[in-house]
Design a protein around this motif. Structure first.
Motif, PDB file in Angstrom:
ATOM      1  N   ARG A  14      10.212   2.098  24.522  1.00 44.41           N
ATOM      2  CA  ARG A  14      11.304   2.663  25.715  1.00 44.41           C
ATOM      3  C   ARG A  14      10.069   1.857  26.403  1.00 44.41           C
ATOM      4  N   GLU A  15       8.886   0.531  26.324  1.00 48.42           N
ATOM      5  CA  GLU A  15       8.384  -0.116  27.072  1.00 48.42           C
ATOM      6  C   GLU A  15      10.212  -1.082  27.730  1.00 48.42           C
ATOM      7  N   PHE A  16      11.426  -1.484  26.603  1.00 46.03           N
ATOM      8  CA  PHE A  16      12.460  -2.232  27.318  1.00 46.03           C
ATOM      9  C   PHE A  16      13.935  -1.932  26.593  1.00 46.03           C
ATOM     10  N   ALA A  17      13.939  -0.160  26.765  1.00 49.91           N
ATOM     11  CA  ALA A  17      15.316  -0.004  26.793  1.00 49.91           C
ATOM     12  C   ALA A  17      15.441   1.791  27.605  1.00 49.91           C
ATOM     13  N   ASP A  18      16.199   1.957  28.512  1.00 49.74           N
ATOM     14  CA  ASP A  18      15.993   3.251  28.956  1.00 49.74           C
ATOM     15  C   ASP A  18      16.633   4.129  28.284  1.00 49.74           C
ATOM     16  N   GLU A  19      16.569   4.964  28.711  1.00 49.83           N
ATOM     17  CA  GLU A  19      17.262   6.748  27.567  1.00 49.83           C
ATOM     18  C   GLU A  19      17.755   6.823  27.192  1.00 49.83           C
ATOM     19  N   MET A  76      12.459 -10.390  19.491  1.00 50.52           N
ATOM     20  CA  MET A  76      13.433 -10.147  21.406  1.00 50.52           C
ATOM     21  C   MET A  76      12.673 -11.124  21.900  1.00 50.52           C
ATOM     22  N   VAL A  77      11.669 -10.636  22.415  1.00 50.40           N
ATOM     23  CA  VAL A  77      11.354 -11.066  23.264  1.00 50.40           C
ATOM     24  C   VAL A  77      10.616 -12.564  23.720  1.00 50.40           C
ATOM     25  N   ALA A  78      10.113 -13.178  21.712  1.00 56.06           N
ATOM     26  CA  ALA A  78      10.027 -14.691  22.047  1.00 56.06           C
ATOM     27  C   ALA A  78      11.270 -15.079  22.264  1.00 56.06           C
ATOM     28  N   SER A  79      12.423 -14.926  21.564  1.00 57.10           N
ATOM     29  CA  SER A  79      13.762 -15.417  22.117  1.00 57.10           C
ATOM     30  C   SER A  79      14.130 -15.233  23.686  1.00 57.10           C
ATOM     31  N   GLY A  80      13.434 -14.835  24.174  1.00 59.29           N
ATOM     32  CA  GLY A  80      13.447 -14.427  25.518  1.00 59.29           C
ATOM     33  C   GLY A  80      14.351 -13.336  26.409  1.00 59.29           C
ATOM     34  N   GLY A  81      14.441 -12.696  24.260  1.00 54.81           N
ATOM     35  CA  GLY A  81      15.401 -11.225  25.539  1.00 54.81           C
ATOM     36  C   GLY A  81      14.084  -9.998  26.458  1.00 54.81           C
ATOM     37  N   THR A  82      14.486  -9.177  27.108  1.00 55.16           N
ATOM     38  CA  THR A  82      14.283  -8.812  28.025  1.00 55.16           C
ATOM     39  C   THR A  82      13.922  -6.990  27.852  1.00 55.16           C
ATOM     40  N   ARG A  83      15.494  -6.379  27.067  1.00 59.34           N
ATOM     41  CA  ARG A  83      16.384  -5.390  27.837  1.00 59.34           C
ATOM     42  C   ARG A  83      16.558  -5.029  26.197  1.00 59.34           C
ATOM     43  N   TYR A 118       0.968  -1.155  -0.088  1.00 60.67           N
ATOM     44  CA  TYR A 118       0.125   0.013  -0.239  1.00 60.67           C
ATOM     45  C   TYR A 118       0.978   1.262  -0.049  1.00 60.67           C
ATOM     46  N   SER A 119       1.352   1.340   1.132  1.00 63.13           N
ATOM     47  CA  SER A 119       2.836   2.878   0.981  1.00 63.13           C
ATOM     48  C   SER A 119       3.660   2.418   0.172  1.00 63.13           C
ATOM     49  N   GLY A 120       4.137   1.277  -0.565  1.00 62.60           N
ATOM     50  CA  GLY A 120       5.595   0.991  -1.086  1.00 62.60           C
ATOM     51  C   GLY A 120       6.616   1.098  -0.137  1.00 62.60           C
ATOM     52  N   PHE A 121       6.543   1.328   0.946  1.00 65.21           N
ATOM     53  CA  PHE A 121       7.670   2.329   2.088  1.00 65.21           C
ATOM     54  C   PHE A 121       7.837   1.077   3.025  1.00 65.21           C
ATOM     55  N   ALA A 122       8.859   0.153   2.373  1.00 64.12           N
ATOM     56  CA  ALA A 122       9.877  -0.673   2.831  1.00 64.12           C
ATOM     57  C   ALA A 122      10.747  -0.476   4.559  1.00 64.12           C
ATOM     58  N   VAL A 123      10.427  -0.929   5.513  1.00 66.84           N
ATOM     59  CA  VAL A 123      11.355  -1.022   7.016  1.00 66.84           C
ATOM     60  C   VAL A 123      11.866  -1.968   7.174  1.00 66.84           C
ATOM     61  N   GLY A 124      12.975  -1.665   7.631  1.00 65.75           N
ATOM     62  CA  GLY A 124      13.597  -3.647   8.155  1.00 65.75           C
ATOM     63  C   GLY A 124      13.464  -2.467   9.976  1.00 65.75           C
ATOM     64  N   ALA A 125      14.326  -3.417  11.495  1.00 68.06           N
ATOM     65  CA  ALA A 125      14.419  -3.830  11.977  1.00 68.06           C
ATOM     66  C   ALA A 125      15.410  -3.715  12.428  1.00 68.06           C
ATOM     67  N   ALA A 126      16.364  -3.483  13.133  1.00 64.14           N
ATOM     68  CA  ALA A 126      16.629  -4.672  13.905  1.00 64.14           C
ATOM     69  C   ALA A 126      17.731  -4.583  15.534  1.00 64.14           C
ATOM     70  N   VAL A 127      17.184  -5.215  16.861  1.00 63.21           N
ATOM     71  CA  VAL A 127      17.848  -4.870  17.776  1.00 63.21           C
ATOM     72  C   VAL A 127      18.171  -5.404  18.900  1.00 63.21           C
ATOM     73  N   LEU A 128      19.636  -5.261  18.660  1.00 65.45           N
ATOM     74  CA  LEU A 128      20.728  -5.362  19.870  1.00 65.45           C
ATOM     75  C   LEU A 128      20.440  -6.210  21.719  1.00 65.45           C
ATOM     76  N   ASP A 129      19.686  -7.142  22.121  1.00 62.79           N
ATOM     77  CA  ASP A 129      19.197  -7.428  23.546  1.00 62.79           C
ATOM     78  C   ASP A 129      20.665  -7.169  24.355  1.00 62.79           C
ATOM     79  N   GLU A 130      20.243  -7.769  25.421  1.00 66.80           N
ATOM     80  CA  GLU A 130      21.290  -7.426  26.485  1.00 66.80           C
ATOM     81  C   GLU A 130      22.623  -8.428  26.616  1.00 66.80           C
TER      82      GLU A 130
END
Length: 146
Positions: A98-103, A66-73, A25-37
């Motif tokens: 913000r739920e999983f990271a500090d400032e 991340m959450v499904a793999s057991g990461g918490t932060r 619909y938007s044609g705007f593809a986005v990818g993201a990667a989280v590095l956990d604790e």
């Protein structure tokens, strides 16, 4: 801030995820990667839906992975999108992060060519409301008028 090798690994994971984005619909593809604790990297892509705004942002997918793999932060998150403007997390995703990271968590913004800019979560979401607000206030939650 992650070191250069970790940033490159996050970029590669976000790039792979972005290739799988479902954005008809938007044609705007986005990818993201989280590095956990623990140093593990979890990727996600945006998944749109004909019933706007029922889709999911790439950041949401990466956080869910991340959450499904057991990461918490979240130690850092990298968001990859095309175009001339920076592809920063939307307001809802800033709150999800913000739920999983500090400032001080790194929020890395990338384009197809590589890293464009870095922020801390505090810069993107100043004076935020998060889990620590609720922990502090639980003792007074049952008091009327408080």
């Amino acid at each position: 801030m992650p070191n250069d090798a970790r940033i490159e690994a996050m970029f590669d994971a976000a790039k792979r995820a972005r290739r799988r984005a479902y954005a008809p619909y938007s044609g705007f593809a986005v990818g993201a990667a989280v590095l956990d604790e623990a140093g593990a990297i979890h990727a996600g892509c945006n998944v749109e839906n004909a019933a706007y705004p029922a889709g999911a942002c790439a950041e949401t997918g990466a956080i869910s992975a991340m959450v499904a793999s057991g990461g918490t932060r979240i130690a850092a998150i990298l968001v990859l999108g095309a175009g001339d403007a920076l592809c920063t997390p939307c307001g809802a995703c800033r709150q999800r992060i913000r739920e999983f990271a500090d400032e001080n968590a790194a929020v890395l913004i990338a384009g197809p060519e590589g890293l464009r800019r870095s922020f801390t979560l505090g810069e993107l979401l100043p004076e935020s409301f998060g889990p620590d607000n609720l922990d502090r206030d639980r003792s007074s939650a049952s008091e009327p008028g408080v």
